[in-house]
Design an enzyme around this catalytic site. Structure first.
Site, mmCIF file in Angstrom:
data_model
loop_
_atom_site.group_PDB
_atom_site.id
_atom_site.type_symbol
_atom_site.label_atom_id
_atom_site.label_comp_id
_atom_site.label_asym_id
_atom_site.label_seq_id
_atom_site.Cartn_x
_atom_site.Cartn_y
_atom_site.Cartn_z
ATOM 1 N N CYS A 181 0.827 -1.206 0.000
ATOM 2 C CA CYS A 181 0.000 0.000 0.000
ATOM 3 C C CYS A 181 0.868 1.264 0.000
ATOM 4 C CB CYS A 181 -0.989 -0.027 1.162
ATOM 5 S SG CYS A 181 -2.360 1.140 0.953
ATOM 6 N N HIS A 204 -3.455 -5.144 1.277
ATOM 7 C CA HIS A 204 -3.299 -5.478 2.687
ATOM 8 C C HIS A 204 -3.803 -6.907 2.891
ATOM 9 C CE1 HIS A 204 -2.234 -1.538 4.250
ATOM 10 N NE2 HIS A 204 -3.230 -0.989 3.565
#
Length: 491
Positions: A333, A432
């Site tokens: 991310c 994630h």
């Protein structure tokens, strides 16, 4: 509002007293008994979050509690989420969507309006479930936060629900914590406290008996039970990073994760922390990065600021040396965005308007935009010289990244994700939770140099952890005191 006898709120004498875990365990106990139960937390402040089935963002602890109920998490389970982006301000998320950024004083003045959203969510849960297990935040005895409170007794009073107070005996001073917390409450708030729970006790509980008797005599409140310290418990943390290293069987791959000022979703690394062949090391401020096989840059709530922090620490130079000598580098991310060539923030989404030069390992550029991406994603992962495997996870990011090519390593249902660069030494992805997929974890660790892996089923470990807590609750707490009108307890 009419009292709901089957709703119960768990408040704590301190942060990390065990509220999240106790709620998860109570949810599982009720679910085992055939009660249709859901978790609820009026207000959460955390950088660990999850994407719900209805496309919103809530605190990760409430997602785990939903799993304990055997249901999917929804936005109503955590109607207000605060994600700190500075020492004095946070992004305010209402019903799963980012509303705006506020400093602490502005948000305090905004709380009376927020209570409406909290009550709306609670009433929807009440209408769909037989029982609602509610988690407070911090402590109800924080005097400076009692005015306009929506997270603890302010909510309990508005919703007219009973409360139990939990304290962590492992911290010391447990009787002072419980007695003092109750004493600092108003008379009406004290009246709704139905009992105490003492958490994380080690040793012979008979040694506590005179203290328990004293507490009950002084307060007029029963001690519902004393929960033992559960060694090796595996449940994702609400916010604090668990830096305790586990004694793995034969660790043969060293993984280093730099801890940033606004690290988000550090629970990404729990599967690695539990992996028998991985030595996972978190490295904090003013510490050098040790020699490693793999360095992973985590997610970040303030990407440009944390990128500057990496450079302030000299970690960029140490990372460059690591890659130059053949080490592998991964970004998740925000960490993935940092691996690119440029991060721009033309609207000031995360701070000052401007742009930052990335670390330059991947041919990508990222622009931060107003609309946050919230997705659950699954597909296939194909790393160089590796077989394609199933991958799943979730995305929470404000950035849109350009330069992702047709041969990107992750094929999702609607698009490509991620990049490989620097002669197969650098890998980045928006996903994630990527290490929760056992096959994906094995592939990534093999790419990083692990020749043989035993593998872990993280979902099963989480399930086992929830059941351990529930088993302890059923053994050590007098649950009939909490729900005397539920005819489900052992006679």
């Amino acid at each position: 509002m009419q009292a709901c006898s089957k709703a119960l709120m768990v408040q704590g004498t301190t942060s990390d007293a065990g509220k999240s875990v106790l709620v998860a365990g109570l949810c599982r106990v009720l679910a085992r008994k055939g009660i249709n139960v859901a978790p609820f937390k009026p207000q959460n402040m955390a950088l660990n979050s999850a994407v719900t089935i209805d496309g919103g963002e809530i605190g990760r602890a409430q997602a785990v509690q939903a799993y304990a109920c055997n249901i999917e998490p929804t936005i109503d389970m955590n109607p207000v989420l605060l994600k700190p982006n500075t020492d004095v301000g946070a992004q305010v998320i209402i019903h799963g969507k980012a509303l705006t950024d506020m400093d602490a004083k502005t948000y305090h003045n905004f709380k009376p309006k927020v209570m409406k959203y909290v009550i709306e969510s609670f009433e929807r849960l009440q209408s769909h479930y037989q029982s609602v297990m509610i988690e407070g935040a911090g402590s109800p005895a924080e005097i400076n936060l009692r005015d306009r409170d929506i997270a603890n007794m302010g909510f309990a009073e508005e919703a007219d629900i009973p409360v139990i107070i939990v304290a962590d005996i492992d911290r010391g001073g447990v009787f002072a914590h419980l007695y003092g917390t109750l004493a600092l409450l108003s008379p009406s708030e004290q009246n709704r406290v139905v009992g105490f729970v003492i958490n994380r006790f080690r040793g012979d509980v008979t040694l506590l008996e005179n203290g328990l008797e004293w507490l009950e005599e002084k307060t007029g409140k029963p001690v519902i039970g004393v929960l033992p310290y559960l060694h090796g418990l595996m449940l994702e943390a609400e916010d604090a990073i668990n830096i305790n290293q586990l004694c793995n069987d034969e660790p043969s791959l060293k993984v280093v994760v730099p801890i940033l000022q606004r690290t988000s979703n550090h629970t990404d690394f729990d599967p690695l922390r539990m992996h028998p062949n991985v030595d996972l090391v978190f490295v904090g401020k003013n510490q050098p990065l040790p020699t490693a096989d793999l360095i992973i840059l985590p997610g970040s709530k303030s990407v440009r600021s944390d990128l500057a922090f990496i450079r302030e620490q000299g970690w960029d130079t140490q990372i460059a040396r690591h890659v130059r000598f053949g080490g592998k580098l991964m970004g998740i991310c925000g960490g993935y965005q940092m691996l690119g060539e440029l991060i721009s923030d033309p609207l000031g989404i995360e701070g000052k308007v401007g742009e930052s030069k990335g670390l330059g390992y991947l041919p990508l550029t990222t622009e931060l935009k107003q609309q946050k991406q919230l997705k659950r994603s699954k597909g296939t992962l194909t790393l160089p010289n590796q077989q394609s495997v199933e991958v799943f996870g979730y995305e929470i990011h404000a950035g849109e990244t350009s330069g992702i090519t047709r041969d990107a390593p992750i094929e999702l249902s609607d698009r490509k994700d991620g990049a490989i660069g620097w002669e197969n030494q650098v890998f980045g992805t928006y996903l994630h939770g990527i290490f929760e997929a056992p096959e994906a974890t094995g592939t990534i660790l093999h790419w990083a140099g692990l020749t043989k892996t035993n593998g872990v089923d993280f979902a099963q470990m989480r399930e086992d952890g929830i059941n351990r807590v529930a088993d302890a609750i059923e053994e050590y707490l007098d649950l009939k005191q909490l729900w005397p009108d539920l005819d489900i307890w052992e006679k």
